[in-house]
Write an enzyme that holds these catalytic residues in place. Sequence first.
Site, PDB file in Angstrom:
ATOM      1  N   ASP A  79       1.134  -1.183  -0.036  1.00  0.00           N
ATOM      2  CA  ASP A  79      -0.519   0.265  -0.276  1.00  0.00           C
ATOM      3  C   ASP A  79       0.463   1.547   0.095  1.00  0.00           C
ATOM      4  O   ASP A  79       2.542   1.199   0.395  1.00  0.00           O
ATOM      5  CB  ASP A  79      -0.684  -0.130   0.893  1.00  0.00           C
ATOM      6  CG  ASP A  79      -0.114  -0.162   2.576  1.00  0.00           C
ATOM      7  OD1 ASP A  79       0.895  -1.016   2.837  1.00  0.00           O
ATOM      8  OD2 ASP A  79      -0.814  -0.207   3.569  1.00  0.00           O
ATOM      9  N   GLU A 137      -0.869  -1.859   5.334  1.00  0.00           N
ATOM     10  CA  GLU A 137       0.257  -2.273   6.029  1.00  0.00           C
ATOM     11  C   GLU A 137      -0.512  -0.570   7.322  1.00  0.00           C
ATOM     12  O   GLU A 137      -0.078  -0.679   7.875  1.00  0.00           O
ATOM     13  CB  GLU A 137       1.807  -2.538   5.563  1.00  0.00           C
ATOM     14  CG  GLU A 137       2.725  -1.868   6.618  1.00  0.00           C
ATOM     15  CD  GLU A 137       2.813  -1.547   7.659  1.00  0.00           C
ATOM     16  OE1 GLU A 137       3.357  -0.823   9.256  1.00  0.00           O
ATOM     17  OE2 GLU A 137       3.235   0.047   6.927  1.00  0.00           O
ATOM     18  N   GLU A 138      -0.342   0.184   6.158  1.00  0.00           N
ATOM     19  CA  GLU A 138      -0.605   1.742   6.649  1.00  0.00           C
ATOM     20  C   GLU A 138      -1.406   2.277   7.794  1.00  0.00           C
ATOM     21  O   GLU A 138      -1.403   3.170   8.667  1.00  0.00           O
ATOM     22  CB  GLU A 138       0.051   2.906   5.783  1.00  0.00           C
ATOM     23  CG  GLU A 138       1.495   2.588   5.237  1.00  0.00           C
ATOM     24  CD  GLU A 138       2.237   2.983   5.478  1.00  0.00           C
ATOM     25  OE1 GLU A 138       1.957   3.529   6.996  1.00  0.00           O
ATOM     26  OE2 GLU A 138       2.983   2.628   4.930  1.00  0.00           O
ATOM     27  N   ARG A 179      18.231  -8.035  14.203  1.00  0.00           N
ATOM     28  CA  ARG A 179      18.686  -8.047  16.031  1.00  0.00           C
ATOM     29  C   ARG A 179      17.396  -8.902  15.973  1.00  0.00           C
ATOM     30  O   ARG A 179      16.297  -9.110  16.013  1.00  0.00           O
ATOM     31  CB  ARG A 179      18.427  -6.787  16.620  1.00  0.00           C
ATOM     32  CG  ARG A 179      16.738  -5.893  17.040  1.00  0.00           C
ATOM     33  CD  ARG A 179      17.005  -4.698  17.524  1.00  0.00           C
ATOM     34  NE  ARG A 179      17.714  -4.431  18.637  1.00  0.00           N
ATOM     35  CZ  ARG A 179      17.242  -4.758  19.722  1.00  0.00           C
ATOM     36  NH1 ARG A 179      16.275  -5.521  19.807  1.00  0.00           N
ATOM     37  NH2 ARG A 179      17.858  -4.849  20.531  1.00  0.00           N
ATOM     38  N   HIS A 365       8.336   8.387   4.284  1.00  0.00           N
ATOM     39  CA  HIS A 365       7.147   9.025   4.057  1.00  0.00           C
ATOM     40  C   HIS A 365       7.545  10.547   4.354  1.00  0.00           C
ATOM     41  O   HIS A 365       6.557  11.040   4.675  1.00  0.00           O
ATOM     42  CB  HIS A 365       6.643   8.736   6.010  1.00  0.00           C
ATOM     43  CG  HIS A 365       5.954   7.716   6.518  1.00  0.00           C
ATOM     44  ND1 HIS A 365       4.754   7.053   6.831  1.00  0.00           N
ATOM     45  CD2 HIS A 365       6.494   5.908   5.943  1.00  0.00           C
ATOM     46  CE1 HIS A 365       4.644   6.090   7.159  1.00  0.00           C
ATOM     47  NE2 HIS A 365       5.153   5.415   6.363  1.00  0.00           N
TER      48      HIS A 365
END
Length: 408
Positions: A79, A137-138, A179, A365
């Site tokens: 998206d 996802e946003e 990580r 963004h």
Amino acid sequence: MDRIDALADSFREEIRAHWHWLHAHPELSGEEKETAAYIATELRKMGLEPRENVGGYGVTALIRGAGPGKCLGLRADFDALPIQECTGLPFASQNPGVMHACGHDAHTAMLLGAARVLLKLRDCFSGSVKLIFQPSEEVAAASGARRMIADGVLEDPKVDAVIGQHVNPFDPTGDIGVRPGPMTAASDGFVITVHGKGSHASEPDQGVDAVLIGAHVITALQSIISRNVSPFDNSVLTIGKVNAGTRRNIVAETCTLEGTCRNLKPEVRDAVAERMEKIVKGVTEGMGAGYSFSFIRGYSPVVNDPALCELVVRAASGVLGSEHVHIEEFPEMGGEDFSCFSEKVPGLYYHLGCGRPGEPCQGVHNSRFVPDEEALQVGVRLLTASALAYLSPAENADRQTPAPAQQN
Ligand code: NI
């Protein structure tokens, strides 16, 4: 490894073309109809049988290896964001006010590329790779990952682990960051409204000043992070929006505060939410006002599986050289719905460097964000190498027969 590199390189033009098309045709979360159709068409061209409309516009397809074995999910989101693009790229967004400013176009192009390479290497692995193309996802309230899982994306065949990547312009192309343990934060939202009483500004004693009480609430809430959360736990509480009053000579009747909380542990997350309401209640009622409080649960932290992290670090070291594989010291405090997958099965989410050499870095963004095109090749090679590492016969055998316990 040379074979992966050569194959990825042989699909270079095609991968670039995917990226350019996707970048030029961004669609907002939940509206990714054309993007999903494009992905399904491309998968069909490869000879795959995509499943469409999985939890919304989600698309999946299965690549089977040489024999039976585990199933690894590879996930890419697709998206875009409500941003007017200012990159000046020849393949810039054709949809006004909508832009692929978070690199999800690159994620999707890379997964399509990895599919091409994996199809050529079917003989080199057993089990299967499930390609997971995820919409939305946003927007936490409409998480595509959550909806795809509810629609069975992790079943039939059952997915044993999921790997996802996200571009990161702050690292150069050719580097990755990862990580074990927490990788992103829980991201929750809240809305607080102070209900006071309006009056003439010259007669404040006749009203209940929602602005003054709102200011006390803002200050008092910061004491949660400094006084209630352990200094060894990471937590953020930000109020990003304040709305109150109508005119300078009127005591405001209401004051609305909106913000977000970020943290890494469920117990901290719950404690912060609980303390918030107590403080809002205490301050507002103590000062004679009423309140409403809503805490909006967003994404949970992405927690990387340690064993999967080790496997991907090893695979990535082979692709990039171990000096280019960075174990990140801290998680990022942003949110990401890859957590929906990593809550269900072992998951691994890493940052793919995409900083352009010699260019000023624009973060994701941002209306000028452009990932380095060369990173697409790196991402394709990493996804492929990680999948082969996970699904190679030796790895499958390792996991099916646990090593004998050490005696000492
Ligand atoms: Ni993103």
